[in-house]
Design a protein around this motif. Structure first.
Motif, PDB file in Angstrom:
ATOM      1  N   LEU A   1       0.854  -1.188   0.000  1.00 34.26           N
ATOM      2  CA  LEU A   1       0.000   0.000   0.000  1.00 34.26           C
ATOM      3  C   LEU A   1       0.882   1.227   0.000  1.00 34.26           C
ATOM      4  N   LYS A   2       0.631   2.145  -0.927  1.00 34.59           N
ATOM      5  CA  LYS A   2       1.333   3.420  -0.882  1.00 34.59           C
ATOM      6  C   LYS A   2       0.378   4.469  -0.346  1.00 34.59           C
ATOM      7  N   ILE A   3       0.717   5.018   0.815  1.00 32.25           N
ATOM      8  CA  ILE A   3      -0.147   6.040   1.427  1.00 32.25           C
ATOM      9  C   ILE A   3       0.040   7.345   0.668  1.00 32.25           C
ATOM     10  N   ASP A   4      -1.048   7.910   0.185  1.00 30.07           N
ATOM     11  CA  ASP A   4      -0.974   9.119  -0.626  1.00 30.07           C
ATOM     12  C   ASP A   4      -0.341  10.289   0.143  1.00 30.07           C
ATOM     13  N   ARG A   5       0.372  11.090  -0.631  1.00 31.38           N
ATOM     14  CA  ARG A   5       1.067  12.253  -0.084  1.00 31.38           C
ATOM     15  C   ARG A   5       0.158  13.178   0.716  1.00 31.38           C
ATOM     16  N   SER A   6      -1.096  13.308   0.316  1.00 36.71           N
ATOM     17  CA  SER A   6      -2.004  14.228   1.023  1.00 36.71           C
ATOM     18  C   SER A   6      -2.136  13.833   2.497  1.00 36.71           C
ATOM     19  N   PHE A   7      -2.124  12.535   2.784  1.00 34.54           N
ATOM     20  CA  PHE A   7      -2.216  12.093   4.183  1.00 34.54           C
ATOM     21  C   PHE A   7      -0.908  12.366   4.931  1.00 34.54           C
ATOM     22  N   ILE A   8       0.201  12.201   4.231  1.00 34.20           N
ATOM     23  CA  ILE A   8       1.497  12.432   4.884  1.00 34.20           C
ATOM     24  C   ILE A   8       1.650  13.915   5.222  1.00 34.20           C
ATOM     25  N   SER A   9       1.139  14.788   4.334  1.00 34.43           N
ATOM     26  CA  SER A   9       1.311  16.216   4.626  1.00 34.43           C
ATOM     27  C   SER A   9       0.425  16.660   5.790  1.00 34.43           C
ATOM     28  N   ASN A  10      -0.640  15.909   6.084  1.00 28.23           N
ATOM     29  CA  ASN A  10      -1.475  16.239   7.248  1.00 28.23           C
ATOM     30  C   ASN A  10      -1.026  15.573   8.541  1.00 28.23           C
ATOM     31  N   LEU A  11      -0.032  14.698   8.377  1.00 28.56           N
ATOM     32  CA  LEU A  11       0.396  13.851   9.493  1.00 28.56           C
ATOM     33  C   LEU A  11       0.751  14.620  10.755  1.00 28.56           C
ATOM     34  N   SER A  12       1.546  15.675  10.583  1.00 28.17           N
ATOM     35  CA  SER A  12       2.024  16.388  11.771  1.00 28.17           C
ATOM     36  C   SER A  12       1.191  17.633  12.048  1.00 28.17           C
ATOM     37  N   LYS A  13       0.101  17.825  11.297  1.00 26.10           N
ATOM     38  CA  LYS A  13      -0.698  19.043  11.481  1.00 26.10           C
ATOM     39  C   LYS A  13      -1.635  18.930  12.664  1.00 26.10           C
TER      40      LYS A  13
ATOM     41  N   ASP B   1      11.448  16.266   8.669  1.00 29.53           N
ATOM     42  CA  ASP B   1      11.964  15.365   9.709  1.00 29.53           C
ATOM     43  C   ASP B   1      10.855  14.937  10.660  1.00 29.53           C
ATOM     44  N   GLU B   2       9.934  15.874  10.920  1.00 31.03           N
ATOM     45  CA  GLU B   2       8.818  15.587  11.819  1.00 31.03           C
ATOM     46  C   GLU B   2       7.945  14.450  11.259  1.00 31.03           C
ATOM     47  N   GLN B   3       7.658  14.521   9.950  1.00 33.48           N
ATOM     48  CA  GLN B   3       6.868  13.451   9.314  1.00 33.48           C
ATOM     49  C   GLN B   3       7.608  12.121   9.406  1.00 33.48           C
ATOM     50  N   LEU B   4       8.912  12.151   9.144  1.00 35.12           N
ATOM     51  CA  LEU B   4       9.713  10.927   9.205  1.00 35.12           C
ATOM     52  C   LEU B   4       9.682  10.323  10.604  1.00 35.12           C
ATOM     53  N   LYS B   5       9.857  11.196  11.591  1.00 35.92           N
ATOM     54  CA  LYS B   5       9.870  10.725  12.987  1.00 35.92           C
ATOM     55  C   LYS B   5       8.555  10.028  13.341  1.00 35.92           C
ATOM     56  N   LEU B   6       7.452  10.673  12.966  1.00 36.62           N
ATOM     57  CA  LEU B   6       6.136  10.099  13.277  1.00 36.62           C
ATOM     58  C   LEU B   6       5.926   8.773  12.539  1.00 36.62           C
ATOM     59  N   LEU B   7       6.337   8.724  11.276  1.00 36.11           N
ATOM     60  CA  LEU B   7       6.159   7.483  10.497  1.00 36.11           C
ATOM     61  C   LEU B   7       6.946   6.331  11.102  1.00 36.11           C
ATOM     62  N   LYS B   8       8.148   6.655  11.598  1.00 40.49           N
ATOM     63  CA  LYS B   8       8.950   5.598  12.236  1.00 40.49           C
ATOM     64  C   LYS B   8       8.286   5.134  13.527  1.00 40.49           C
ATOM     65  N   GLN B   9       7.727   6.094  14.259  1.00 43.55           N
ATOM     66  CA  GLN B   9       7.000   5.719  15.485  1.00 43.55           C
ATOM     67  C   GLN B   9       5.801   4.824  15.188  1.00 43.55           C
ATOM     68  N   LEU B  10       5.189   5.056  14.027  1.00 43.32           N
ATOM     69  CA  LEU B  10       4.024   4.245  13.645  1.00 43.32           C
ATOM     70  C   LEU B  10       4.432   2.944  12.961  1.00 43.32           C
ATOM     71  N   ASN B  11       5.745   2.684  12.925  1.00 39.53           N
ATOM     72  CA  ASN B  11       6.272   1.470  12.300  1.00 39.53           C
ATOM     73  C   ASN B  11       5.996   1.357  10.809  1.00 39.53           C
ATOM     74  N   CYS B  12       5.995   2.500  10.123  1.00 37.20           N
ATOM     75  CA  CYS B  12       5.907   2.458   8.669  1.00 37.20           C
ATOM     76  C   CYS B  12       7.295   2.086   8.156  1.00 37.20           C
ATOM     77  N   GLN B  13       7.364   1.047   7.309  1.00 35.67           N
ATOM     78  CA  GLN B  13       8.679   0.532   6.965  1.00 35.67           C
ATOM     79  C   GLN B  13       9.390   1.292   5.841  1.00 35.67           C
ATOM     80  N   TYR B  14       8.631   1.712   4.826  1.00 40.63           N
ATOM     81  CA  TYR B  14       9.267   2.322   3.653  1.00 40.63           C
ATOM     82  C   TYR B  14       8.729   3.712   3.371  1.00 40.63           C
ATOM     83  N   GLY B  15       9.536   4.515   2.692  1.00 38.01           N
ATOM     84  CA  GLY B  15       9.072   5.847   2.341  1.00 38.01           C
ATOM     85  C   GLY B  15       9.895   6.490   1.242  1.00 38.01           C
ATOM     86  N   GLN B  16       9.274   7.468   0.600  1.00 31.72           N
ATOM     87  CA  GLN B  16       9.983   8.246  -0.416  1.00 31.72           C
ATOM     88  C   GLN B  16       9.524   9.681  -0.291  1.00 31.72           C
TER      89      GLN B  16
END
Ligand code: C2E
Ligand code: MG
Ligand code: MG
Ligand code: MG
Length: 278
Positions: free
Chosen positions: A202-214, A244-259
């Protein structure tokens, strides 16, 4: 009556509208010759393992080097290509070019950390009955393994004709191709269909990632998508990581891959080669 006619005439000769019509139809026309004139190129964006920071694969992204208009984004010309049916020729060209490039990278041996190329395919391509045959042929000419290839498909493609899509996706799966659901969450009826389709990623759409830390809601939605994917035994790739904030949160949520731009923009082959050799 005369008034209505007058208005129509006015619309036709509106210089702004006319300019748009001319340029769209000119581009449409130019696009037909773009492959033969070698005006299409592929850029590659690395996909990282967020934990190890290693490149796990690359996504091929097409660009059009127009002789007058410069580098044109796929967001602009893919819709034109879809309307004219020319998309199939583009998709075929992308498939072959990306696979040959992946083969070249693999022959670099240990310098190249990754062994997967992700290729975006249109709904048309996804519903071609001979798609599996086409890919078998590319595998035999390039010598790639099926597991070197990930096909990125969208929910829209699957929902258009789910029954046909399932047959084709199962053929690809049987062949050993990896299947990835792109822009997840932006189509509709994702949830009701998800478990019918044999997708690996599953590739999580960018729109969700940009709202991640909001806000809290943004975080909860991404958390839910990650858990959903994990419960269905899928790999998860986060698209469009920029901070970096998005990356940190994604790692906390155990998301394995990203671009995303935080790691690297899509790169021309020469720049990708430099990255591989650095
Ligand atoms: P996509 O497959 O979802 O690709 C991701 C898009 O997000 C790419 O745009 C990429 O450059 C961009 N992106 C990556 N990281 C970031 C980031 O951190 N921030 C921002 N703002 N953007 C980021 P691109 O290359 O313009 O491609 C747009 C869309 O066009 C793709 O979305 C895909 O649907 C389509 N496309 C691209 N190449 C092909 C192709 O070869 N064949 C087909 N059929 N469609 C393609
Ligand atoms: Mg994609
Ligand atoms: Mg995407
Ligand atoms: Mg997209």
């Amino acid at each position: 009556r005369a008034k209505a006619k007058g208005r129509a005439c006015y619309a036709i000769f509106d210089p702004v509208v006319a300019q748009e019509i001319i340029s769209a139809s000119r581009l449409e026309n130019d696009l037909k010759g773009a492959i033969e004139k070698e005006e299409l190129t592929l850029y590659y964006q690395p996909i990282f393992d967020l934990e190890t920071q290693m490149i796990q694969g690359v996504e091929a992204l097409v660009r059009w080097q127009h002789p007058q208009n410069g580098l044109i984004s796929p967001q602009f010309f893919i819709p034109i290509a879809e309307e004219t049916g020319y998309i199939l020729a583009i998709d075929n060209w992308v498939l072959e070019t990306a696979c040959h490039q992946m083969k070249q990278w693999l022959t670099l041996g240990s310098n190249c950390q990754f062994s997967k190329v992700s290729i975006n395919i249109s709904s048309y391509q996804c519903l071609q009955k001979n798609l599996t045959q086409k890919i078998r042929k590319i595998l035999s000419t390039t010598g790639l393994n099926p597991s070197n290839i990930t096909l990125e498909i969208t929910e829209t493609a699957l929902i258009q004709d789910p029954d046909s899509a399932i047959v084709i996706l199962n053929q690809l799966k049987d062949l050993g191709i990896i299947l990835s659901l792109d822009d997840f969450g932006t189509g509709y009826s994702s949830l009701s269909y998800l478990h019918y389709f044999p997708v690996d990623t599953l590739k999580i759409d960018r729109s969700f990632i940009s709202n991640l830390s909001k806000n809290k809601e943004g975080l909860e939605i991404v958390k839910t998508i990650i858990n959903l994917g994990r419960n269905l035994n899928m790999d998860i790739v986060a698209e469009g990581i920029e901070t970096d904030e998005q990356l940190k949160l994604l790692k906390q949520l155990n998301c394995q891959y990203g671009q995303g731009y935080l790691f690297s923009k899509p790169l021309a082959v020469d720049d990708m080669n430099q990255l591989i050799n650095s």
